[in-house]
Motif scaffolding. Structure first.
Motif, PDB file in Angstrom:
ATOM      1  N   TYR A  33       0.901  -1.222  -0.050  1.00  0.00           N
ATOM      2  CA  TYR A  33       0.044   0.128  -0.025  1.00  0.00           C
ATOM      3  C   TYR A  33       0.970   1.330  -0.018  1.00  0.00           C
ATOM      4  CZ  TYR A  33      -3.823   3.238   1.165  1.00  0.00           C
ATOM      5  OH  TYR A  33      -4.474   4.385   1.232  1.00  0.00           O
ATOM      6  N   ASP A  34       1.996   1.183   0.552  1.00  0.00           N
ATOM      7  CA  ASP A  34       2.956   2.423   0.678  1.00  0.00           C
ATOM      8  C   ASP A  34       3.706   2.454  -0.495  1.00  0.00           C
ATOM      9  OD1 ASP A  34       1.822   2.922   3.338  1.00  0.00           O
ATOM     10  OD2 ASP A  34       3.409   1.803   4.503  1.00  0.00           O
ATOM     11  N   LYS A  38       4.129   4.716  -5.881  1.00  0.00           N
ATOM     12  CA  LYS A  38       5.591   5.277  -6.375  1.00  0.00           C
ATOM     13  C   LYS A  38       6.086   4.423  -7.540  1.00  0.00           C
ATOM     14  CE  LYS A  38      10.228   6.336  -5.399  1.00  0.00           C
ATOM     15  NZ  LYS A  38      11.322   6.503  -4.559  1.00  0.00           N
ATOM     16  N   ARG A  39       5.792   3.068  -7.306  1.00  0.00           N
ATOM     17  CA  ARG A  39       6.001   2.211  -8.400  1.00  0.00           C
ATOM     18  C   ARG A  39       5.133   2.178  -9.604  1.00  0.00           C
ATOM     19  NH1 ARG A  39       9.494   0.124 -11.618  1.00  0.00           N
ATOM     20  NH2 ARG A  39       9.033  -1.871 -12.489  1.00  0.00           N
ATOM     21  N   ILE A  40       4.127   2.604  -9.553  1.00  0.00           N
ATOM     22  CA  ILE A  40       3.251   2.861 -10.479  1.00  0.00           C
ATOM     23  C   ILE A  40       3.504   4.086 -11.453  1.00  0.00           C
ATOM     24  CG2 ILE A  40       0.971   3.325 -11.371  1.00  0.00           C
ATOM     25  CD1 ILE A  40       0.009   1.526  -9.038  1.00  0.00           C
ATOM     26  N   GLU A  41       4.082   5.053 -10.729  1.00  0.00           N
ATOM     27  CA  GLU A  41       4.468   6.397 -11.340  1.00  0.00           C
ATOM     28  C   GLU A  41       5.742   5.864 -12.114  1.00  0.00           C
ATOM     29  OE1 GLU A  41       4.980   9.454  -8.433  1.00  0.00           O
ATOM     30  OE2 GLU A  41       2.840   9.434  -7.917  1.00  0.00           O
ATOM     31  N   GLU A  42       6.682   5.144 -11.397  1.00  0.00           N
ATOM     32  CA  GLU A  42       7.859   4.878 -12.159  1.00  0.00           C
ATOM     33  C   GLU A  42       7.697   3.972 -13.477  1.00  0.00           C
ATOM     34  OE1 GLU A  42       9.941   2.798  -9.196  1.00  0.00           O
ATOM     35  OE2 GLU A  42      10.695   4.381  -8.203  1.00  0.00           O
ATOM     36  N   ILE A  43       6.709   3.291 -13.374  1.00  0.00           N
ATOM     37  CA  ILE A  43       6.299   2.355 -14.661  1.00  0.00           C
ATOM     38  C   ILE A  43       5.554   3.389 -15.620  1.00  0.00           C
ATOM     39  CG2 ILE A  43       4.812   0.456 -15.472  1.00  0.00           C
ATOM     40  CD1 ILE A  43       5.065  -0.860 -12.449  1.00  0.00           C
ATOM     41  N   GLU A  44       4.990   4.207 -15.313  1.00  0.00           N
ATOM     42  CA  GLU A  44       4.218   5.032 -16.281  1.00  0.00           C
ATOM     43  C   GLU A  44       5.487   5.996 -16.769  1.00  0.00           C
ATOM     44  OE1 GLU A  44       1.609   7.255 -13.561  1.00  0.00           O
ATOM     45  OE2 GLU A  44      -0.272   5.605 -14.272  1.00  0.00           O
ATOM     46  N   ALA A  45       6.535   6.402 -16.340  1.00  0.00           N
ATOM     47  CA  ALA A  45       7.464   7.166 -16.677  1.00  0.00           C
ATOM     48  C   ALA A  45       8.405   6.333 -17.566  1.00  0.00           C
ATOM     49  CB  ALA A  45       8.385   7.826 -15.486  1.00  0.00           C
ATOM     50  N   GLN A  46       8.453   5.044 -17.365  1.00  0.00           N
ATOM     51  CA  GLN A  46       9.144   4.279 -18.377  1.00  0.00           C
ATOM     52  C   GLN A  46       8.538   4.064 -19.499  1.00  0.00           C
ATOM     53  OE1 GLN A  46       9.830   0.800 -15.798  1.00  0.00           O
ATOM     54  NE2 GLN A  46      12.051   1.411 -15.486  1.00  0.00           N
ATOM     55  N   ALA A  84       0.021  -4.016 -10.677  1.00  0.00           N
ATOM     56  CA  ALA A  84       0.244  -3.197  -9.562  1.00  0.00           C
ATOM     57  C   ALA A  84      -1.067  -2.442  -9.159  1.00  0.00           C
ATOM     58  CB  ALA A  84       1.515  -2.334  -9.893  1.00  0.00           C
ATOM     59  N   GLU A  85      -1.729  -1.868 -10.169  1.00  0.00           N
ATOM     60  CA  GLU A  85      -2.968  -1.225  -9.839  1.00  0.00           C
ATOM     61  C   GLU A  85      -3.798  -2.163  -9.189  1.00  0.00           C
ATOM     62  OE1 GLU A  85      -2.727   2.454 -12.858  1.00  0.00           O
ATOM     63  OE2 GLU A  85      -3.675   0.517 -13.470  1.00  0.00           O
ATOM     64  N   MET A  86      -4.019  -3.307  -9.722  1.00  0.00           N
ATOM     65  CA  MET A  86      -5.002  -4.139  -9.010  1.00  0.00           C
ATOM     66  C   MET A  86      -4.786  -4.552  -7.718  1.00  0.00           C
ATOM     67  SD  MET A  86      -7.568  -4.429 -11.321  1.00  0.00           S
ATOM     68  CE  MET A  86      -8.383  -5.723 -10.309  1.00  0.00           C
ATOM     69  N   ARG A  87      -3.324  -4.854  -7.439  1.00  0.00           N
ATOM     70  CA  ARG A  87      -2.803  -5.067  -6.200  1.00  0.00           C
ATOM     71  C   ARG A  87      -3.137  -4.030  -5.242  1.00  0.00           C
ATOM     72  NH1 ARG A  87      -2.496  -7.761  -1.971  1.00  0.00           N
ATOM     73  NH2 ARG A  87      -0.714  -7.774  -0.599  1.00  0.00           N
ATOM     74  N   TRP A  88      -2.869  -2.795  -5.391  1.00  0.00           N
ATOM     75  CA  TRP A  88      -3.107  -1.401  -4.707  1.00  0.00           C
ATOM     76  C   TRP A  88      -4.661  -1.343  -4.387  1.00  0.00           C
ATOM     77  CZ3 TRP A  88      -5.385   3.362  -5.006  1.00  0.00           C
ATOM     78  CH2 TRP A  88      -5.263   4.258  -3.995  1.00  0.00           C
ATOM     79  N   LEU A  89      -5.467  -1.393  -5.470  1.00  0.00           N
ATOM     80  CA  LEU A  89      -7.081  -1.388  -5.204  1.00  0.00           C
ATOM     81  C   LEU A  89      -7.556  -2.505  -4.211  1.00  0.00           C
ATOM     82  CD1 LEU A  89      -8.045  -0.824  -8.778  1.00  0.00           C
ATOM     83  CD2 LEU A  89      -7.940   0.848  -6.693  1.00  0.00           C
ATOM     84  N   GLU A  90      -6.928  -3.701  -4.176  1.00  0.00           N
ATOM     85  CA  GLU A  90      -7.309  -4.637  -3.241  1.00  0.00           C
ATOM     86  C   GLU A  90      -7.241  -4.276  -1.637  1.00  0.00           C
ATOM     87  OE1 GLU A  90      -4.733  -8.109  -3.623  1.00  0.00           O
ATOM     88  OE2 GLU A  90      -5.671  -8.761  -5.508  1.00  0.00           O
TER      89      GLU A  90
END
Length: 90
Positions: A33-34, A38-46, A84-90
């Motif tokens: 959750y924490d 940040k990881r999602i933002e990094e992936i979007e940037a890549q 990652a988004e699905m995991r975060w939404l859980e």
């Protein structure tokens, strides 16, 4: 009949409507959750960086191997982002 002297019985909340206590997250869930936003933002940037590189109209003619690598990488990153988004939404 007179009801002025009588008070209405307090309404009780059915168990299904009672607010549920928040369950405590496990260490792994709290860490995800924490860290996941940040990881999602990094992936979007890549993804954005690789899509910019692929926007070169001569890329395929100049370096088909790099074009293929970028294309595969973008696909993999999109899958990782979705997971990652699905995991975060859980």
């Amino acid at each position: 009949p007179r009801t002025e002297g009588k008070k209405a019985a307090p309404k009780t909340v059915p168990a299904a409507e009672a607010p549920r206590k928040a369950t405590k997250l496990s260490y792994k869930d709290q860490r995800d959750y924490d860290l996941l936003p940040k990881r999602i933002e990094e992936i979007e940037a890549q993804i954005a960086r690789d899509e910019t590189a692929m926007s070169d109209p001569d890329l395929y003619a100049k370096d088909p191997g790099r074009f293929s690598k970028l294309s595969d990488g973008i696909s993999r990153l999109r899958d990782e982002k979705d997971a990652a988004e699905m995991r975060w939404l859980e």
